[in-house]
Design an enzyme around this catalytic site. Structure first.
Site, PDB file in Angstrom:
ATOM      1  N   GLY A  12     -11.731  -1.998  -9.109  1.00 51.47           N
ATOM      2  CA  GLY A  12     -11.448  -2.277 -10.517  1.00 51.47           C
ATOM      3  C   GLY A  12     -10.947  -1.087 -11.316  1.00 51.47           C
ATOM      4  O   GLY A  12     -11.154  -1.025 -12.529  1.00 51.47           O
ATOM      5  N   ASN A  14      -7.849  -0.490 -11.995  1.00 57.22           N
ATOM      6  CA  ASN A  14      -6.839  -1.030 -12.918  1.00 57.22           C
ATOM      7  C   ASN A  14      -7.511  -1.769 -14.074  1.00 57.22           C
ATOM      8  O   ASN A  14      -7.057  -1.672 -15.210  1.00 57.22           O
ATOM      9  CB  ASN A  14      -5.862  -1.950 -12.186  1.00 57.22           C
ATOM     10  CG  ASN A  14      -4.811  -1.159 -11.433  1.00 57.22           C
ATOM     11  OD1 ASN A  14      -3.876  -0.646 -12.033  1.00 57.22           O
ATOM     12  ND2 ASN A  14      -4.983  -1.025 -10.134  1.00 57.22           N
ATOM     13  N   MET A  90      -7.837 -10.067  -4.312  1.00 61.32           N
ATOM     14  CA  MET A  90      -7.294 -10.160  -2.961  1.00 61.32           C
ATOM     15  C   MET A  90      -7.447 -11.573  -2.377  1.00 61.32           C
ATOM     16  O   MET A  90      -7.932 -11.756  -1.259  1.00 61.32           O
ATOM     17  CB  MET A  90      -7.957  -9.108  -2.062  1.00 61.32           C
ATOM     18  CG  MET A  90      -7.852  -7.689  -2.601  1.00 61.32           C
ATOM     19  SD  MET A  90      -6.164  -7.141  -2.950  1.00 61.32           S
ATOM     20  CE  MET A  90      -5.687  -6.631  -1.299  1.00 61.32           C
ATOM     21  N   ILE A  92      -5.251 -15.300  -1.851  1.00 61.44           N
ATOM     22  CA  ILE A  92      -4.018 -16.070  -1.998  1.00 61.44           C
ATOM     23  C   ILE A  92      -4.345 -17.300  -2.826  1.00 61.44           C
ATOM     24  O   ILE A  92      -5.351 -17.977  -2.585  1.00 61.44           O
ATOM     25  CB  ILE A  92      -3.466 -16.458  -0.606  1.00 61.44           C
ATOM     26  CG1 ILE A  92      -3.020 -15.192   0.127  1.00 61.44           C
ATOM     27  CG2 ILE A  92      -2.312 -17.445  -0.738  1.00 61.44           C
ATOM     28  CD1 ILE A  92      -2.635 -15.426   1.583  1.00 61.44           C
ATOM     29  N   LEU A  93      -3.531 -17.565  -3.830  1.00 64.90           N
ATOM     30  CA  LEU A  93      -3.796 -18.684  -4.742  1.00 64.90           C
ATOM     31  C   LEU A  93      -2.963 -19.899  -4.343  1.00 64.90           C
ATOM     32  O   LEU A  93      -1.829 -19.762  -3.866  1.00 64.90           O
ATOM     33  CB  LEU A  93      -3.482 -18.254  -6.180  1.00 64.90           C
ATOM     34  CG  LEU A  93      -4.414 -17.152  -6.702  1.00 64.90           C
ATOM     35  CD1 LEU A  93      -3.819 -16.459  -7.922  1.00 64.90           C
ATOM     36  CD2 LEU A  93      -5.795 -17.708  -7.009  1.00 64.90           C
ATOM     37  N   ASN A 107       0.574 -10.065 -11.838  1.00 68.29           N
ATOM     38  CA  ASN A 107      -0.038  -9.404 -10.684  1.00 68.29           C
ATOM     39  C   ASN A 107       0.551  -8.011 -10.543  1.00 68.29           C
ATOM     40  O   ASN A 107       1.709  -7.772 -10.920  1.00 68.29           O
ATOM     41  CB  ASN A 107       0.240 -10.197  -9.401  1.00 68.29           C
ATOM     42  CG  ASN A 107      -0.449  -9.586  -8.187  1.00 68.29           C
ATOM     43  OD1 ASN A 107      -1.597  -9.159  -8.257  1.00 68.29           O
ATOM     44  ND2 ASN A 107       0.262  -9.537  -7.065  1.00 68.29           N
ATOM     45  N   HIS A 109       1.308  -5.172  -7.580  1.00 72.67           N
ATOM     46  CA  HIS A 109       1.404  -5.071  -6.123  1.00 72.67           C
ATOM     47  C   HIS A 109       1.868  -3.660  -5.753  1.00 72.67           C
ATOM     48  O   HIS A 109       2.834  -3.146  -6.328  1.00 72.67           O
ATOM     49  CB  HIS A 109       2.392  -6.105  -5.584  1.00 72.67           C
ATOM     50  CG  HIS A 109       2.461  -6.110  -4.091  1.00 72.67           C
ATOM     51  ND1 HIS A 109       1.490  -6.696  -3.302  1.00 72.67           N
ATOM     52  CD2 HIS A 109       3.359  -5.564  -3.240  1.00 72.67           C
ATOM     53  CE1 HIS A 109       1.797  -6.505  -2.033  1.00 72.67           C
ATOM     54  NE2 HIS A 109       2.920  -5.821  -1.965  1.00 72.67           N
ATOM     55  N   SER A 136       4.888  -2.614  -8.252  1.00 71.15           N
ATOM     56  CA  SER A 136       5.606  -3.640  -8.996  1.00 71.15           C
ATOM     57  C   SER A 136       4.607  -4.479  -9.777  1.00 71.15           C
ATOM     58  O   SER A 136       3.537  -4.807  -9.264  1.00 71.15           O
ATOM     59  CB  SER A 136       6.370  -4.567  -8.050  1.00 71.15           C
ATOM     60  OG  SER A 136       7.250  -3.843  -7.212  1.00 71.15           O
ATOM     61  N   ASP A 145       3.616 -12.935  -3.724  1.00 75.22           N
ATOM     62  CA  ASP A 145       4.220 -11.644  -4.093  1.00 75.22           C
ATOM     63  C   ASP A 145       5.721 -11.779  -4.361  1.00 75.22           C
ATOM     64  O   ASP A 145       6.478 -10.805  -4.233  1.00 75.22           O
ATOM     65  CB  ASP A 145       3.986 -10.576  -3.005  1.00 75.22           C
ATOM     66  CG  ASP A 145       2.505 -10.241  -2.826  1.00 75.22           C
ATOM     67  OD1 ASP A 145       1.753 -10.339  -3.807  1.00 75.22           O
ATOM     68  OD2 ASP A 145       2.113  -9.893  -1.700  1.00 75.22           O
TER      69      ASP A 145
HETATM   70  C1  GAR Z   1      -4.204  -1.783  -6.496  1.00 72.86           C
HETATM   71  O1  GAR Z   1      -3.572  -0.673  -5.905  1.00 72.86           O
HETATM   72  C2  GAR Z   1      -3.298  -2.993  -6.477  1.00 72.86           C
HETATM   73  O2  GAR Z   1      -1.937  -2.652  -6.559  1.00 72.86           O
HETATM   74  C3  GAR Z   1      -3.629  -3.598  -5.152  1.00 72.86           C
HETATM   75  O3  GAR Z   1      -5.012  -3.408  -4.989  1.00 72.86           O
HETATM   76  C4  GAR Z   1      -5.404  -2.216  -5.659  1.00 72.86           C
HETATM   77  C5  GAR Z   1      -6.635  -2.504  -6.496  1.00 72.86           C
HETATM   78  O4  GAR Z   1      -7.221  -1.331  -6.986  1.00 72.86           O
HETATM   79  N1  GAR Z   1      -3.285  -4.977  -5.123  1.00 72.86           N
HETATM   80  C6  GAR Z   1      -2.913  -5.633  -4.020  1.00 72.86           C
HETATM   81  O5  GAR Z   1      -2.843  -5.113  -2.938  1.00 72.86           O
HETATM   82  C7  GAR Z   1      -2.566  -7.091  -4.242  1.00 72.86           C
HETATM   83  N2  GAR Z   1      -2.086  -7.685  -3.019  1.00 72.86           N
HETATM   84  P1  GAR Z   1      -8.326  -1.400  -8.134  1.00 72.86           P
HETATM   85  O6  GAR Z   1      -9.379  -2.421  -7.709  1.00 72.86           O
HETATM   86  O7  GAR Z   1      -8.903  -0.026  -8.167  1.00 72.86           O
HETATM   87  O8  GAR Z   1      -7.656  -1.786  -9.408  1.00 72.86           O
END
Ligand code: GAR
Length: 210
Positions: A12, A14, A90, A92-93, A107, A109, A136, A145
């Site tokens: 988390g 982000n 993580m 798939i919806l 999202n 990625h 992205s 994606d």
């Molecule tokens: C992020 O780097 C995001 O881009 C990636 O997971 C990480 C989550 O980090 N997302 C994916 O791979 C989606 N397929 P966080 O939990 O520290 O935000």
């Protein structure tokens, strides 16, 4: 302010960046709910610390994607959010779920889409000998994606770079880019239209570069 829900599965970081940004822009948006499909996701602690309501919908309690997504949809509808932000979510919806929230779900990625959809993007970029990699942010559509990209940011892959160091570099950039895209949405600066991103008045053929 717009009401947003953030969906997570893990650390988390982000989510944290968006929590911090929200505190600077309280008139623009408010995180009304954080949902995790994993009960022990560290991001749940971050949300609780910021006084944000949390909800766990543990996917292991559901026999298939349809029933999990139905419960997720029910909860999100009930909280009447304007925007759903997938931040390291993580799962798939299902098509039905993505259609239901079309134009209202973002999202992030960790690759320069359309390159490297799916998992292990950092190692795949290194193995391919790429000289640059990135992130992205896109609208979520039924194509995995594959939704229209709003914003990208690039980092260089240095000689001898490891997947870990690359991931760290990308994370730092993500924490700047994601709050920006969320603000754009809440300010009405971006919208999804005919499977393209509409930026205020003009439609760009290419994603914006940060
Ligand atoms: C992020 O780097 C995001 O881009 C990636 O997971 C990480 C989550 O980090 N997302 C994916 O791979 C989606 N397929 P966080 O939990 O520290 O935000």
């Amino acid at each position: 302010p717009k009401k947003i829900a953030v969906l997570i599965s893990g650390n988390g970081s982000n989510l944290q960046a968006i929590i911090d940004d929200q505190q600077k822009h309280p008139q623009l948006y408010r995180i009304a709910l954080v949902v995790s499909n994993r009960p022990n996701a560290y991001g749940l602690k971050r949300a609780a610390q910021a006084g944000i309501p949390t909800l766990v919908i543990d996917h292991t309690n559901y026999s298939d994607r349809e029933s999990f997504d139905a419960e997720l949809q029910r909860q999100l509808d009930q909280s009447e959010v304007d925007l759903i932000v997938l931040a390291g979510f993580m799962r798939i919806l299902t098509q039905g779920f993505t259609q239901h929230f079309l134009g209202k779900m973002l999202n992030i990625h960790p690759s320069l889409l359309p390159k490297y959809t799916g998992l292990n993007t950092h190692q795949r970029a290194i193995d391919a000998g790429d000289s640059e990699h990135g992130l992205s942010i896109h609208f979520v559509t039924p194509e995995l994606d594959g939704g229209p990209v709003i914003l990208q940011d690039k980092v260089l892959i240095e000689p001898g770079e490891s997947a870990d160091s690359l991931q760290q570099k990308i994370h730092q950039r993500e924490h700047i880019a994601y709050p920006l895209a969320v603000r754009w949405f809440c300010e009405g600066k971006i919208a999804l239209q005919d499977n393209r991103v509409q930026y205020q008045q003009k439609t760009l053929q290419e994603p914006l570069q940060l």
